[in-house]
Write an enzyme that holds these catalytic residues in place. Structure first.
Site, PDB file in Angstrom:
ATOM      1  N   GLU A  97       0.828  -1.217   0.000  1.00 24.00           N
ATOM      2  CA  GLU A  97       0.000   0.000   0.000  1.00 24.00           C
ATOM      3  C   GLU A  97       0.858   1.261   0.000  1.00 24.00           C
ATOM      4  OE1 GLU A  97      -3.725   0.054   1.744  1.00 24.00           O
ATOM      5  OE2 GLU A  97      -3.959  -2.121   1.697  1.00 24.00           O
ATOM      6  N   HIS A 161      -5.459   1.865   0.597  1.00 23.89           N
ATOM      7  CA  HIS A 161      -4.752   2.778  -0.309  1.00 23.89           C
ATOM      8  C   HIS A 161      -4.662   2.173  -1.693  1.00 23.89           C
ATOM      9  CE1 HIS A 161      -3.457   3.814   3.692  1.00 23.89           C
ATOM     10  NE2 HIS A 161      -3.180   5.017   3.237  1.00 23.89           N
ATOM     11  N   LYS A 188     -10.695   4.870   6.547  1.00 24.47           N
ATOM     12  CA  LYS A 188      -9.890   5.806   5.745  1.00 24.47           C
ATOM     13  C   LYS A 188      -9.572   5.208   4.375  1.00 24.47           C
ATOM     14  CE  LYS A 188      -5.767   6.109   7.324  1.00 24.47           C
ATOM     15  NZ  LYS A 188      -4.314   6.214   7.499  1.00 24.47           N
TER      16      LYS A 188
HETATM   17  O1  LIG Z   1      -3.300   6.773   5.229  1.00 25.78           O
HETATM   18  C1  LIG Z   1      -2.613   7.770   5.188  1.00 25.78           C
HETATM   19  C2  LIG Z   1      -2.965   8.868   4.313  1.00 25.78           C
HETATM   20  C3  LIG Z   1      -1.802   9.234   3.427  1.00 25.78           C
HETATM   21  O2  LIG Z   1      -1.581   8.188   2.511  1.00 25.78           O
HETATM   22  C4  LIG Z   1      -2.154  10.493   2.605  1.00 25.78           C
HETATM   23  O3  LIG Z   1      -2.555  10.334   1.470  1.00 25.78           O
HETATM   24  O4  LIG Z   1      -2.012  11.600   3.137  1.00 25.78           O
HETATM   25  C5  LIG Z   1      -0.564   9.503   4.263  1.00 25.78           C
HETATM   26  C6  LIG Z   1      -0.203   8.325   5.126  1.00 25.78           C
HETATM   27  O5  LIG Z   1       0.902   8.668   5.952  1.00 25.78           O
HETATM   28  C7  LIG Z   1      -1.371   7.891   5.971  1.00 25.78           C
HETATM   29  O6  LIG Z   1      -1.073   6.681   6.596  1.00 25.78           O
END
Ligand SMILES: O=C1C[C@@](O)(C(=O)O)C[C@@H](O)[C@@H]1O
Length: 268
Positions: A97, A161, A188
């Site tokens: 990811e 992600h 998220k």
């Molecule tokens: O999940 C996320 C969001 C993220 O990927 C971003 O797009 O800002 C940044 C990462 O550090 C965090 O774990």
């Protein structure tokens, strides 16, 4: 629902999502500066920090549950707590990811489960949890990790992600549903747009997920094209945004926390 103090969960403050600033030390020496870093982050306007534990992967063995990485984390959490308890999201982002931790499912389970156990021990007795753990919903042990965290009172921010594309809306919503079914305390999604309609579709998916989810939802469209979601995602119900503290971004499109604050101060 477990309390998750660094995630906006009330409609009144949803326009200004909580700002989470990632800290990604690559060595234990850099990790030792966590308390100081947290103080700077708080001053710059961060509501919470994210500790990207995977950034240490090249310099320490993340699989050693009692090894230097785990100890550094514990020491750092105490130092951070001294900084008027800036809440911390602990993340082990796998290579699958976009992170630095090249772990298979069994190894991921071991590292994250060890962190959940340690996290549970860290807050001083009688205080609210100020530390949450990220669990990648697509890893096979995700449900088991959410269960363990729930039993130990550690809030979970489940995540998904995609650094290549913005999946179909149906898939985005199914990912969020999976997170909720696993008992996550926040859901998220961070995905990459290829065209403007990917950004608007992501925001639409966020707004419809927020209507049914009983926990905060965070939706991010990455890269320069998705930058509006980091600034105005709150208008679509996204509960938090990730911003930098002058360091390298941990994902494309992140903007400095001070800039974000000043835009919001002007507009909201
Ligand atoms: O999940 C996320 C969001 C993220 O990927 C971003 O797009 O800002 C940044 C990462 O550090 C965090 O774990």
């Amino acid at each position: 629902m477990l309390s998750l103090p660094f995630i906006a969960s009330t409609p009144q403050n949803i326009k200004r999502p909580k700002v989470i600033v990632p800290f990604a030390p690559r060595t234990l020496d850099e990790a030792r500066a966590a308390g100081e870093w947290a103080a700077r982050a708080r001053k710059a306007g961060a509501d919470a920090m994210e500790w990207r534990v995977d950034a240490l992967a090249d310099s320490v063995d993340l699989l050693d549950a009692d090894g230097p990485a785990a100890q550094a984390l514990e020491e750092a959490q105490l130092a951070i707590q001294d900084q008027r308890e800036l809440p911390v999201l602990i993340t082990v982002r796998t290579a699958a990811e976009g992170g630095q931790a090249d772990l298979d499912d069994a190894a991921y389970a071991k590292v994250v489960s060890g962190l959940i156990r340690r996290t549970q021990l860290t807050p001083p007795l009688g205080t609210q949890p100020r530390i949450a753990v990220d669990v990648e919903v697509d890893r096979e042990p995700a449900a088991q990790l959410c269960k363990q965290a729930g039993e130990l009172g550690v809030p979970v921010v489940a995540s998904h992600h995609d650094f290549d594309r913005t999946p179909d809306t149906r898939i985005l919503l199914a990912k969020i549903r999976d997170m909720l079914l696993m008992g996550a305390d926040a859901a998220k999604i961070a995905v990459m747009p290829k065209e403007p309609s990917d950004v608007s579709r992501l925001l639409e998916a966020c707004a419809s997920a927020v209507e049914v989810a009983e926990v905060p939802v965070i939706a991010i469209s990455m890269g320069p094209l998705g930058r509006s979601t980091r600034v105005f995602g709150g208008d679509f119900g996204s509960a938090a945004t990730f911003a930098t503290l002058g360091d390298e971004p941990t994902a494309p499109g992140q903007i400095p926390v001070e800039k974000l604050r000043s835009v919001w101060t002007e507009l909201y």
